[in-house]
Every structure is written in C-alpha cells, then in structure tokens.
Write a protein that holds these residues in place. Structure first.
Motif, PDB file in Angstrom:
ATOM      1  N   GLY A 271      12.038  42.669   0.915  1.00 15.46           N
ATOM      2  CA  GLY A 271      12.459  41.298   0.634  1.00 15.46           C
ATOM      3  C   GLY A 271      11.365  40.306   0.978  1.00 15.46           C
ATOM      4  N   PRO A 272      11.453  39.081   0.467  1.00 10.59           N
ATOM      5  CA  PRO A 272      10.385  38.089   0.647  1.00 10.59           C
ATOM      6  C   PRO A 272       9.993  37.837   2.096  1.00 10.59           C
ATOM      7  CG  PRO A 272      11.957  37.328  -0.982  1.00 10.59           C
ATOM      8  CD  PRO A 272      12.541  38.573  -0.392  1.00 10.59           C
ATOM      9  N   ALA A 273      10.972  37.713   2.990  1.00  8.57           N
ATOM     10  CA  ALA A 273      10.641  37.425   4.395  1.00  8.57           C
ATOM     11  C   ALA A 273       9.837  38.559   5.008  1.00  8.57           C
ATOM     12  CB  ALA A 273      11.916  37.186   5.205  1.00  8.57           C
ATOM     13  N   ILE A 274      10.235  39.790   4.734  1.00  8.35           N
ATOM     14  CA  ILE A 274       9.538  40.949   5.293  1.00  8.35           C
ATOM     15  C   ILE A 274       8.127  41.059   4.725  1.00  8.35           C
ATOM     16  CG2 ILE A 274       9.544  43.466   5.447  1.00  8.35           C
ATOM     17  CD1 ILE A 274      11.663  42.126   7.189  1.00  8.35           C
ATOM     18  N   LEU A 275       7.993  40.896   3.421  1.00  8.79           N
ATOM     19  CA  LEU A 275       6.673  41.018   2.800  1.00  8.79           C
ATOM     20  C   LEU A 275       5.704  39.980   3.367  1.00  8.79           C
ATOM     21  CD1 LEU A 275       7.512  41.718  -0.964  1.00  8.79           C
ATOM     22  CD2 LEU A 275       7.256  43.325   0.925  1.00  8.79           C
ATOM     23  N   ASP A 276       6.199  38.772   3.595  1.00  2.00           N
ATOM     24  CA  ASP A 276       5.310  37.714   4.079  1.00  2.00           C
ATOM     25  C   ASP A 276       4.844  37.921   5.514  1.00  2.00           C
ATOM     26  OD1 ASP A 276       4.896  36.168   1.844  1.00  2.00           O
ATOM     27  OD2 ASP A 276       6.575  34.820   2.211  1.00  2.00           O
ATOM     28  N   VAL A 277       5.662  38.570   6.346  1.00  2.00           N
ATOM     29  CA  VAL A 277       5.221  38.797   7.728  1.00  2.00           C
ATOM     30  C   VAL A 277       4.544  40.147   7.907  1.00  2.00           C
ATOM     31  CG1 VAL A 277       7.059  37.315   8.626  1.00  2.00           C
ATOM     32  CG2 VAL A 277       7.422  39.802   8.536  1.00  2.00           C
ATOM     33  N   SER A 278       4.517  40.961   6.856  1.00  2.00           N
ATOM     34  CA  SER A 278       3.990  42.323   6.982  1.00  2.00           C
ATOM     35  C   SER A 278       2.504  42.362   7.306  1.00  2.00           C
ATOM     36  CB  SER A 278       4.247  43.112   5.693  1.00  2.00           C
ATOM     37  OG  SER A 278       3.521  42.559   4.601  1.00  2.00           O
ATOM     38  N   ARG A 279       1.782  41.295   6.987  1.00  2.00           N
ATOM     39  CA  ARG A 279       0.338  41.278   7.243  1.00  2.00           C
ATOM     40  C   ARG A 279       0.041  41.482   8.729  1.00  2.00           C
ATOM     41  NH1 ARG A 279      -4.317  38.035   8.062  1.00  2.00           N
ATOM     42  NH2 ARG A 279      -5.930  38.365   6.481  1.00  2.00           N
ATOM     43  N   ALA A 280       0.929  40.986   9.587  1.00  2.00           N
ATOM     44  CA  ALA A 280       0.714  41.147  11.031  1.00  2.00           C
ATOM     45  C   ALA A 280       0.695  42.620  11.414  1.00  2.00           C
ATOM     46  CB  ALA A 280       1.804  40.411  11.805  1.00  2.00           C
ATOM     47  N   GLU A 281       1.576  43.403  10.812  1.00  2.00           N
ATOM     48  CA  GLU A 281       1.597  44.844  11.086  1.00  2.00           C
ATOM     49  C   GLU A 281       0.428  45.544  10.394  1.00  2.00           C
ATOM     50  OE1 GLU A 281       2.459  48.833  11.967  1.00  2.00           O
ATOM     51  OE2 GLU A 281       2.998  46.966  12.969  1.00  2.00           O
ATOM     52  N   ALA A 282       0.142  45.131   9.156  1.00  2.00           N
ATOM     53  CA  ALA A 282      -0.939  45.775   8.412  1.00  2.00           C
ATOM     54  C   ALA A 282      -2.284  45.620   9.119  1.00  2.00           C
ATOM     55  CB  ALA A 282      -1.024  45.194   6.996  1.00  2.00           C
ATOM     56  N   ARG A 283      -2.470  44.502   9.818  1.00  2.00           N
ATOM     57  CA  ARG A 283      -3.749  44.248  10.477  1.00  2.00           C
ATOM     58  C   ARG A 283      -3.679  44.480  11.994  1.00  2.00           C
ATOM     59  NH1 ARG A 283      -6.982  43.228   6.743  1.00  2.00           N
ATOM     60  NH2 ARG A 283      -8.662  43.279   8.244  1.00  2.00           N
ATOM     61  N   ARG A 284      -2.640  45.189  12.418  1.00  2.00           N
ATOM     62  CA  ARG A 284      -2.478  45.494  13.850  1.00  2.00           C
ATOM     63  C   ARG A 284      -3.620  46.385  14.333  1.00  2.00           C
ATOM     64  NH1 ARG A 284      -0.155  50.014  16.085  1.00  2.00           N
ATOM     65  NH2 ARG A 284       0.715  50.592  14.060  1.00  2.00           N
ATOM     66  N   GLU A 285      -4.136  46.066  15.499  1.00  2.00           N
ATOM     67  CA  GLU A 285      -5.157  46.876  16.140  1.00  2.00           C
ATOM     68  C   GLU A 285      -4.551  47.567  17.359  1.00  2.00           C
ATOM     69  OE1 GLU A 285      -7.967  47.286  14.755  1.00  2.00           O
ATOM     70  OE2 GLU A 285      -8.066  45.594  13.354  1.00  2.00           O
ATOM     71  N   GLY A 286      -5.010  48.756  17.662  1.00  2.00           N
ATOM     72  CA  GLY A 286      -4.516  49.459  18.836  1.00  2.00           C
ATOM     73  C   GLY A 286      -3.261  50.261  18.550  1.00  2.00           C
ATOM     74  N   GLU A 287      -2.761  50.919  19.570  1.00  2.00           N
ATOM     75  CA  GLU A 287      -1.639  51.832  19.420  1.00  2.00           C
ATOM     76  C   GLU A 287      -0.280  51.197  19.728  1.00  2.00           C
ATOM     77  OE1 GLU A 287      -1.966  54.891  18.222  1.00  2.00           O
ATOM     78  OE2 GLU A 287      -4.108  54.432  17.974  1.00  2.00           O
ATOM     79  N   GLU A 288      -0.285  50.052  20.397  1.00  2.00           N
ATOM     80  CA  GLU A 288       0.975  49.444  20.824  1.00  2.00           C
ATOM     81  C   GLU A 288       1.754  48.903  19.640  1.00  2.00           C
ATOM     82  OE1 GLU A 288       2.519  47.210  24.781  1.00  2.00           O
ATOM     83  OE2 GLU A 288       0.409  47.088  24.226  1.00  2.00           O
ATOM     84  N   ARG A 289       3.031  49.265  19.560  1.00  2.00           N
ATOM     85  CA  ARG A 289       3.865  48.838  18.447  1.00  2.00           C
ATOM     86  C   ARG A 289       4.200  47.352  18.523  1.00  2.00           C
ATOM     87  NH1 ARG A 289       8.352  53.669  17.813  1.00  2.00           N
ATOM     88  NH2 ARG A 289       7.203  54.902  16.259  1.00  2.00           N
TER      89      ARG A 289
END
Length: 441
Positions: A271-289
């Motif tokens: 959905g739109p809200a999820i897609l728009d915030v997904s960049r934060a996860e896509a560009r996550r560094e390190g192992e911490e969730r």
C-alpha cells in the motif's frame, strides 16, 4: 528496423526506450538532431504498461500551477489548495529534490499534461492527487509517447542492448545489437534495477562506472515490506485506508513517516504508506532490525483512545473485540488482541488496567519488527544510482565525460509514490534530450 552498419553516424544516441528515453529521443529529434534510440527489449515502455496496476500514474496534481490544465474530471476529494508547482515534485525527492529543479523548470507537470492531452490522452485527478488517463489504460500513455516519437523522425532499434560506450575522437562509439554506431552525444536512460522482468537489470550502472562515475549503492525502493508477526499474512486482502505508518530505529526520531493506506498481503504489508516508508528499510545499515509502527487512530490522541475504551467497557458486557471492531475490521481487532496478549473472549468490565494500557499503545502504534523487503522484483523504483554531484543539473551532462548525458532512474533519484517518479522521468528526459541535441560550443 534497419540493419546496423559500423559506419552508422548520429548526432544523439539514446540508450533505453523507457519513460525517460522515449521523451529524450523525441525531444532531441525535435531539436533537429539525427537520433537513434536503442532498446534491448522487443518492445518499448514495458514498465509504463505495468505501472499503476496497468493504469499508469502519469504525474501528480500537486505539481500543477493551475488545475484547469487537466481536461478530465477532478475528484471532489482533491483540494486545489494543495497545488504547489515545481516545489511539490522536488519535495517528494527529499535530498535529491534541488537537483531536479532545472529539469522541472524546463518541463513541469503542466507541460506533461499538455503533452499527453495533445496526443488525445485526457487525464483525470484522483482524490490523492494522482493523475491517470481517463481511460485507465497505460497503453494509451505509451501510444501517445510513441506517436510523438514517430513524428519526431528519431530512428528506433529494438533488440539492441548497449554493451559498451567508449569515447572516440569525434564523439562516442556504442557497441549495440549486431554492430556499432557512432554518435556525437549519448543519453543514458536504461533505468535502474526495479522490476527486472521489464529489462531494467542495472546495465546503465556498469556503463557509467566505466566512464569514471560513482554509483551510490543501489537498493529497492517503493517496495512492500516483510514483517515478523505470523498473523499479518492471515489478514491478506485487508486494507486500512487512512493510517499513519512510521519506521523507527533503536533510538531517536522516526526514520520515515507517511499517512496513507496500508494493504495486508500474503507476504507482509504493502500500500502507499508502506511503499513510501520502505526506503528506510531498504537503506538500513547493520544487522539491527528496524520497527514499523502503525497508528490505527491517527485523529485521536492516546488519552482520547484510552477514554473511549474505558467508556465502552463500562457499558454492559460487550466483548473487547466487538468494542474495537467499531473502528477496525473485526479480523484485525482480534489480531490486535492476540498481539497484546488479551484473550479474544475478554469482556469490557473484565479488562484489566495493564491490558487496557497495552491495547491503547497498540492502537496508537502497533509495533511490527521489519524482516526485510520483497526486493527489486517487487520494487517500483531503485534507490541509489549515478552520484548527482557528478552530473550538471542544468544540462544533465556528465561532469566527467562531456557529451554523455543521463536521465531517469539511472540517476540517484527516487521519490514518493504518486506519479512523482514518472514526472522525474519526463522532465529529465526532456532536458537531457534537448541538451544532447545542442551542438558543442
């Protein structure tokens, strides 16, 4: 399609017949250049055809200067006060927005609308500002671009992937198809890595890197998320039309936040809200969730939600699941209870204070650990690409390789969902094609 000869000579070679490439080739030819458009697929615009659920979200009405530019219907839910011109498009790209300024001033949303409407494709404005063809057919958008391209006189060669681009004395030598062509200038518009089934497999990064360009790490963006709780996929098909979604790290403020719709799927959340915030996860560094939080009652404070639950709990013997279902789908209400460790059979009078506190916290910030994204196969765009400081925003010409221009998703530009990325493609394609057509000096 003509057979390529090693002696083929053009003013401009455009690599890639996607959104940016089609516009770039047509514009360069309209400016008087002899143009060849090289495409690796059998057909052009494959990604255009599948975008927006095959409807193609052409651009966003927030970028308009005047709403009258659109000939089709305007949803009464769209507020004309949201019109902000070029600034609205730039803001959707965050740090990359200023780079887009010259492209948008050269070819803005109003001009995009005029281009398609001049080709007989009437556009409409939906409540969220998205501009779609009135026909709801992406094929109409592609055919409009191809008509413009056909009139321009540009030559198109399919099944001609650019294998290499090298500098020669009088311009560029491109290995493509079954031979080579020469061109005074090149426009690289082969896209990123999103939806690789469309042919966007990241070929342009290798070409740009060979010319000395830095490639910012490429990750999937505008992509569905996988989350940890096993109950999420059981709600597949369920939609929440108006919630606030945010992504959080171990500490500090939210990394991303968006108020829009959320869709439960068999793999997680979209959905739109999820897609728009997904960049934060896509560009996550390190192992911490990272953690996703969903505010299911965005128009109420935590105190108001708590008060409403207490008032409802005092009225008769109603079950808590039924009380929550007054505002939430019943299936979700039951899953929220499970998530909070509250029995589904719990009635209002029997709800303990600790249970109520956990419920209120979940309704105002349902916390779901993020397990990753669905990758490039489901990503609408790529995050990362050719570093923007190595490209002149006024011409989209490489600062490292004069005569080599770049447009579209191959650049380190990715915006919000809602037609913004297509607008960036139209605008950068137009500017790159016009700049490449201009004789040197």
């Amino acid at each position: 399609m003509t057979h390529q000869q090693d002696s083929d000579l053009f003013d401009v070679a455009v690599l890639g017949a996607g959104a940016a490439g089609l516009v770039a080739a047509a514009r360069a030819a309209e400016c008087g250049a002899r143009v060849v458009l090289l495409e690796k697929n059998r057909k052009p615009g494959v990604k255009i055809l599948m975008s927006g659920g095959t409807r193609c979200n052409v651009t966003n009405a927030r970028g308009l200067r005047r709403l009258e530019a659109v000939s089709g219907p305007v949803d009464p839910g769209f507020d004309p006060k949201l019109l902000r011109g070029v600034r609205a498009i730039q803001d959707a790209f965050g740090p990359g927005g200023p780079f887009l300024g010259p492209s948008l001033r050269k070819f803005d949303v109003d001009q995009s609308v005029r281009l398609f409407e001049a080709e007989g494709v009437a556009l409409k404005v939906e409540a969220n500002g998205k501009l779609f063809p009135v026909s709801d057919r992406a094929v109409d958008v592609l055919e409009a671009l191809l008509r413009r391209l056909g009139r321009s006189g540009a030559e198109v060669r399919y099944l001609s992937p650019a294998r290499s681009v090298e500098r020669v004395e009088d311009g560029w030598r491109i290995a493509a198809g079954d031979g080579h062509i020469h061109a005074r200038a090149v426009v690289l518009a082969v896209g990123g890595r999103s939806f690789p089934g469309c042919g966007t497999t990241g070929d342009g990064y290798a070409i740009a890197r060979a010319l000395g360009h830095t490639i910012v790490d490429v990750r999937p963006a505008l992509v569905p998320l996988r989350v940890v709780p096993e109950w999420v996929p059981t709600l597949r098909g369920l939609s929440l039309p108006d919630v606030v979604v945010s992504v959080h790290g171990p500490s500090g403020p939210a990394l991303a936040q968006r108020r829009e719709a959320v869709l439960f799927t068999h793999t997680g959340l979209s959905g739109p809200a999820i897609l728009d915030v997904s960049r934060a996860e896509a560009r996550r560094e390190g192992e911490e969730r990272l953690e996703l939080r969903i505010d299911l009652r965005p128009d109420e404070s935590r105190e108001d939600v708590d008060r409403r639950i207490q008032e409802a709990a005092r009225r008769g013997k109603a079950g808590i699941a039924s009380i929550l279902s007054a505002d939430l789908p019943h299936r979700l209400a039951e899953c929220v209870l499970d998530h909070c460790g509250v029995p589904r059979s719990r009635t209002g009078p029997d709800l303990s204070r600790p249970e109520r506190i956990r419920l209120v916290a979940a309704l105002k910030g349902l916390a779901l650990p993020i397990a990753g994204t669905l990758g490039f196969e489901k990503a609408e765009v790529s995050s990362g690409g050719v570093a923007l400081d190595e490209v002149d925003p006024k011409t989209l010409e490489s600062r490292l390789a004069p005569g080599f221009h770049l447009a579209g998703e191959v650049l380190d530009l990715d915006g919000l969902i809602g037609g913004y990325n297509f607008q960036a493609a139209w605008s950068t394609g137009w500017l790159a094609g016009e700049s490449a057509a201009r004789p040197p000096g």
